[in-house]
Design a protein around this motif. Structure first.
Motif, PDB file in Angstrom:
ATOM      1  N   ALA A  31      11.175 -14.121  -4.327  1.00  0.00           N
ATOM      2  CA  ALA A  31      12.078 -13.542  -4.441  1.00  0.00           C
ATOM      3  C   ALA A  31      13.367 -12.842  -5.234  1.00  0.00           C
ATOM      4  O   ALA A  31      14.471 -11.840  -5.286  1.00  0.00           O
ATOM      5  N   LYS A  32      12.293 -12.087  -6.283  1.00  0.00           N
ATOM      6  CA  LYS A  32      12.723 -10.810  -7.516  1.00  0.00           C
ATOM      7  C   LYS A  32      12.671  -9.680  -5.993  1.00  0.00           C
ATOM      8  O   LYS A  32      13.960  -8.722  -5.960  1.00  0.00           O
ATOM      9  N   GLU A  33      11.705  -9.261  -5.406  1.00  0.00           N
ATOM     10  CA  GLU A  33      11.657  -8.525  -4.932  1.00  0.00           C
ATOM     11  C   GLU A  33      12.917  -8.198  -3.305  1.00  0.00           C
ATOM     12  O   GLU A  33      13.213  -7.215  -2.680  1.00  0.00           O
ATOM     13  N   ARG A  34      12.968  -9.599  -2.473  1.00  0.00           N
ATOM     14  CA  ARG A  34      14.661  -9.975  -2.021  1.00  0.00           C
ATOM     15  C   ARG A  34      15.747  -9.522  -2.702  1.00  0.00           C
ATOM     16  O   ARG A  34      16.523  -8.714  -2.138  1.00  0.00           O
ATOM     17  N   ALA A  35      15.702 -10.083  -3.761  1.00  0.00           N
ATOM     18  CA  ALA A  35      17.394 -10.267  -4.938  1.00  0.00           C
ATOM     19  C   ALA A  35      17.171  -7.981  -5.352  1.00  0.00           C
ATOM     20  O   ALA A  35      18.200  -7.317  -4.973  1.00  0.00           O
ATOM     21  N   ILE A  36      16.287  -7.336  -5.109  1.00  0.00           N
ATOM     22  CA  ILE A  36      15.983  -6.264  -5.170  1.00  0.00           C
ATOM     23  C   ILE A  36      16.603  -4.903  -4.444  1.00  0.00           C
ATOM     24  O   ILE A  36      17.687  -4.404  -4.174  1.00  0.00           O
ATOM     25  N   ARG A  37      15.986  -5.637  -3.105  1.00  0.00           N
ATOM     26  CA  ARG A  37      16.770  -5.242  -1.951  1.00  0.00           C
ATOM     27  C   ARG A  37      17.992  -5.639  -1.767  1.00  0.00           C
ATOM     28  O   ARG A  37      19.270  -4.207  -1.203  1.00  0.00           O
ATOM     29  N   GLU A  38      18.577  -7.077  -1.570  1.00  0.00           N
ATOM     30  CA  GLU A  38      19.482  -7.163  -1.454  1.00  0.00           C
ATOM     31  C   GLU A  38      20.952  -6.852  -2.360  1.00  0.00           C
ATOM     32  O   GLU A  38      21.674  -6.157  -1.879  1.00  0.00           O
ATOM     33  N   GLN A  39      20.385  -6.420  -4.328  1.00  0.00           N
ATOM     34  CA  GLN A  39      21.549  -6.176  -4.801  1.00  0.00           C
ATOM     35  C   GLN A  39      21.907  -5.015  -4.886  1.00  0.00           C
ATOM     36  O   GLN A  39      22.235  -4.512  -5.369  1.00  0.00           O
ATOM     37  N   LEU A  40      20.446  -4.647  -5.061  1.00  0.00           N
ATOM     38  CA  LEU A  40      20.261  -3.075  -5.436  1.00  0.00           C
ATOM     39  C   LEU A  40      20.110  -1.765  -4.209  1.00  0.00           C
ATOM     40  O   LEU A  40      20.956  -0.683  -4.443  1.00  0.00           O
ATOM     41  N   GLY A  41      20.017  -2.308  -3.227  1.00  0.00           N
ATOM     42  CA  GLY A  41      19.903  -1.489  -2.520  1.00  0.00           C
ATOM     43  C   GLY A  41      19.036  -0.391  -2.319  1.00  0.00           C
ATOM     44  O   GLY A  41      18.682   0.777  -1.564  1.00  0.00           O
ATOM     45  N   ILE A  42      17.418  -0.862  -3.225  1.00  0.00           N
ATOM     46  CA  ILE A  42      16.226   0.109  -2.934  1.00  0.00           C
ATOM     47  C   ILE A  42      15.206  -1.140  -2.683  1.00  0.00           C
ATOM     48  O   ILE A  42      15.278  -1.684  -2.212  1.00  0.00           O
ATOM     49  N   SER A  43      14.231  -0.365  -2.704  1.00  0.00           N
ATOM     50  CA  SER A  43      12.705  -0.976  -2.329  1.00  0.00           C
ATOM     51  C   SER A  43      12.596  -1.241  -3.705  1.00  0.00           C
ATOM     52  O   SER A  43      12.532  -0.753  -4.677  1.00  0.00           O
ATOM     53  N   PRO A  44      11.702  -2.286  -3.685  1.00  0.00           N
ATOM     54  CA  PRO A  44      10.682  -2.666  -5.202  1.00  0.00           C
ATOM     55  C   PRO A  44       9.912  -1.429  -5.214  1.00  0.00           C
ATOM     56  O   PRO A  44      10.350  -1.356  -6.417  1.00  0.00           O
ATOM     57  N   VAL A  45       9.639  -0.874  -4.778  1.00  0.00           N
ATOM     58  CA  VAL A  45       8.372   0.425  -5.307  1.00  0.00           C
ATOM     59  C   VAL A  45       9.407   1.437  -6.182  1.00  0.00           C
ATOM     60  O   VAL A  45       9.143   1.808  -7.423  1.00  0.00           O
ATOM     61  N   ARG A  46      10.801   2.149  -5.998  1.00  0.00           N
ATOM     62  CA  ARG A  46      11.676   2.563  -6.166  1.00  0.00           C
ATOM     63  C   ARG A  46      12.028   1.854  -7.359  1.00  0.00           C
ATOM     64  O   ARG A  46      12.340   2.799  -8.403  1.00  0.00           O
TER      65      ARG A  46
END
Length: 82
Positions: A31-46
């Motif tokens: 859920a967190k990784e998905r939110a990072i991509r969708e809300q912040l527009g960056i990869s989890p690594v970044r």
């Protein structure tokens, strides 16, 4: 007495969003990784690269001391286990 931060010293909108994301609790894996991509527009690594830099940033500490101090404690505990 704390001085007010000038605009040059304030955290960027992205930095504040990263701290806000880390402040939340997450219901389950992914859920967190998905939110990072969708809300912040960056990869989890970044995201984690940015977060690790923020942990040592005094501006981040001033902005959200609870989250930054928690992250510092977690990091220090992991280092001491190594």
């Amino acid at each position: 007495m704390l001085d007010r931060m000038t605009d040059d010293q304030a955290l960027s909108e992205r930095d504040r969003a990263v701290l806000a994301m880390e402040h939340r609790s997450w219901p389950g894996p992914g859920a967190k990784e998905r939110a990072i991509r969708e809300q912040l527009g960056i990869s989890p690594v970044r995201y984690y690269q940015l977060l690790n830099a923020l942990i040592d940033d005094e501006r981040a500490l001033a902005h959200d001391p609870v989250t930054v101090n928690r992250l510092r404690r977690v990091r220090d505990a992991k280092r001491s286990r190594r």
